[in-house]
Design an enzyme around this catalytic site. Structure first.
Site, short mmCIF file in Angstrom:
data_model
loop_
_atom_site.label_atom_id
_atom_site.label_comp_id
_atom_site.label_asym_id
_atom_site.label_seq_id
_atom_site.Cartn_x
_atom_site.Cartn_y
_atom_site.Cartn_z
N LEU A 35 0.82 -1.22 0.00
CA LEU A 35 0.00 0.00 0.00
C LEU A 35 0.85 1.27 0.00
CD1 LEU A 35 -2.72 -1.17 2.57
CD2 LEU A 35 -2.77 -1.31 0.05
N HIS A 36 0.35 2.29 -0.71
CA HIS A 36 1.03 3.58 -0.81
C HIS A 36 0.00 4.69 -0.76
CE1 HIS A 36 -0.45 3.45 -4.91
NE2 HIS A 36 0.23 2.34 -5.15
N HIS A 82 -3.34 4.32 -2.56
CA HIS A 82 -4.32 3.50 -1.85
C HIS A 82 -4.91 4.28 -0.67
CE1 HIS A 82 -1.51 0.23 -3.44
NE2 HIS A 82 -2.66 -0.06 -4.02
N VAL A 110 -2.80 9.76 -7.57
CA VAL A 110 -1.83 10.41 -6.68
C VAL A 110 -0.44 10.24 -7.28
CG1 VAL A 110 -0.82 10.40 -4.36
CG2 VAL A 110 -3.27 9.95 -4.66
P1 AMP Z 1 -3.54 -2.10 -6.93
O1 AMP Z 1 -3.19 -2.45 -5.52
O2 AMP Z 1 -2.40 -1.61 -7.75
O3 AMP Z 1 -4.36 -3.17 -7.60
O4 AMP Z 1 -4.50 -0.85 -6.81
C1 AMP Z 1 -5.65 -0.88 -5.98
C2 AMP Z 1 -6.47 0.35 -6.24
O5 AMP Z 1 -5.69 1.52 -5.98
C3 AMP Z 1 -6.94 0.47 -7.69
O6 AMP Z 1 -8.27 0.97 -7.72
C4 AMP Z 1 -5.97 1.46 -8.28
O7 AMP Z 1 -6.50 2.19 -9.35
C5 AMP Z 1 -5.72 2.36 -7.09
N1 AMP Z 1 -4.45 3.08 -7.26
C6 AMP Z 1 -3.22 2.54 -7.51
N2 AMP Z 1 -2.31 3.51 -7.64
C7 AMP Z 1 -2.95 4.69 -7.49
C8 AMP Z 1 -2.56 6.07 -7.53
N3 AMP Z 1 -1.29 6.43 -7.76
N4 AMP Z 1 -3.50 7.01 -7.33
C9 AMP Z 1 -4.79 6.65 -7.09
N5 AMP Z 1 -5.22 5.39 -7.03
C10 AMP Z 1 -4.33 4.42 -7.24
#
Ligand code: AMP
Length: 280
Positions: A33-34, A37, A176
């Site tokens: 997570l970052h 998230h 973000v």
């Molecule tokens: P992931 O863990 O990469 O599958 O992402 C989980 C959720 O977080 C998804 O809905 C992504 O679109 C969202 N997400 C990932 N990176 C970002 C970011 N930089 N800004 C906003 N939402 C993000």
């Protein structure tokens, strides 16, 4: 934080909340997570009484040559981060509990899945739609929050919600970024120092396309060519996979870059595949 690894206990907790008339928002993630998230969690918390974060690296959405094995995993850190942010429950199912060895039912969206990442990631959106519908059935959220960074994923889920009558409201939160414009991604951790320095080229190219299209409608072919030059430079360190100039609702190609058009890119830096997008 309330970590639930079993489907049964997650379902029971969510049903208890529903019985008390509490609203539930789900934030599906693959962990590591970052701040991207965290912004989704904040949005979820502002819209619902209880926030559920799911953490599951969904093997079904990875191709055989993709980075499933290398995908970053750090559950202890993720749980601490969720606790700090007031998440009511973190759902961490096992691969075995989510997919029976003879699992044979899938959700296939056949329109939004085809453009952009579709050709280079066969089966990816089938994996996404299948896991998201499963999570909807387990958590029964009123709201699901997704990120604009994965714009095609959000479009596929929006279409699935409509076509399969999911009683879920989809909310999309803005991307973000790091100070230099690079979109936050769990995959950024896999970039070498040199690759990390080149990665902001994606955002620079998108910004260029956006300002061109805002000034006046521009032929997509010309914009794509300029973007490719910005991203690939002359060092060959960044390989464009696609540049998509598409209608933001249908994801079908647009011949002209103008206000409201979606510009999306995918590129590889060494082993790491990055995506980003902007709406002009
Ligand atoms: P992931 O863990 O990469 O599958 O992402 C989980 C959720 O977080 C998804 O809905 C992504 O679109 C969202 N997400 C990932 N990176 C970002 C970011 N930089 N800004 C906003 N939402 C993000």
């Amino acid at each position: 934080v309330n970590q639930l690894a079993s489907i049964r206990s997650m379902r029971a907790l969510a049903q208890e909340w529903r019985a008390r008339n509490l609203t539930v928002a789900l934030v599906p993630t693959m962990g590591a997570l970052h701040e991207g998230h965290f912004s989704l969690m904040r949005k979820a918390g502002a819209m619902a009484d209880r926030v559920v974060v799911s953490i599951f690296v969904n093997g079904l959405q990875f191709g055989p040559k993709e980075d499933f094995a290398r995908y970053p995993r750090n559950l202890a850190q993720d749980l601490a981060a969720c606790r700090k942010r007031g998440v009511a429950a973190v759902f961490t199912p096992t691969e075995r509990s989510m997919y029976a060895p003879d699992h044979s039912t899938y959700v296939v969206e056949e329109n939004m899945s085809r453009s952009l990442c579709g050709p280079s990631r066969p089966g990816h959106f089938r994996g996404v739609a299948t896991i998201v519908l499963k999570l909807f059935h387990i958590v029964e959220p009123h709201i699901a929050v997704f990120g604009q960074k994965d714009v095609q994923q959000a479009a596929v889920v929006r279409r699935m919600i409509r076509d399969l009558n999911c009683p879920v409201r989809l909310v999309v939160a803005p991307t973000v970024r790091e100070a230099d414009g690079l979109a936050l991604s769990s995959r950024n951790a896999g970039l070498s120092v040199r690759e990390r320095a080149l990665a902001p080229r994606l955002w620079r190219a998108l910004q260029m396309a956006s300002s061109l299209g805002r000034a006046r409608p521009c032929a997509s072919g010309a914009v794509e060519k300029k973007m490719r030059a910005v991203i690939e430079g002359d060092d060959g360190a960044v390989a464009v996979e696609y540049i998509g100039i598409v209608d933001r609702r249908t994801l079908q190609p647009c011949s002209v870059v103008r206000r409201g058009v979606l510009v999306a890119v995918a590129a590889k830096l060494g082993q790491v595949r990055l995506i980003d997008n902007v709406v002009v």
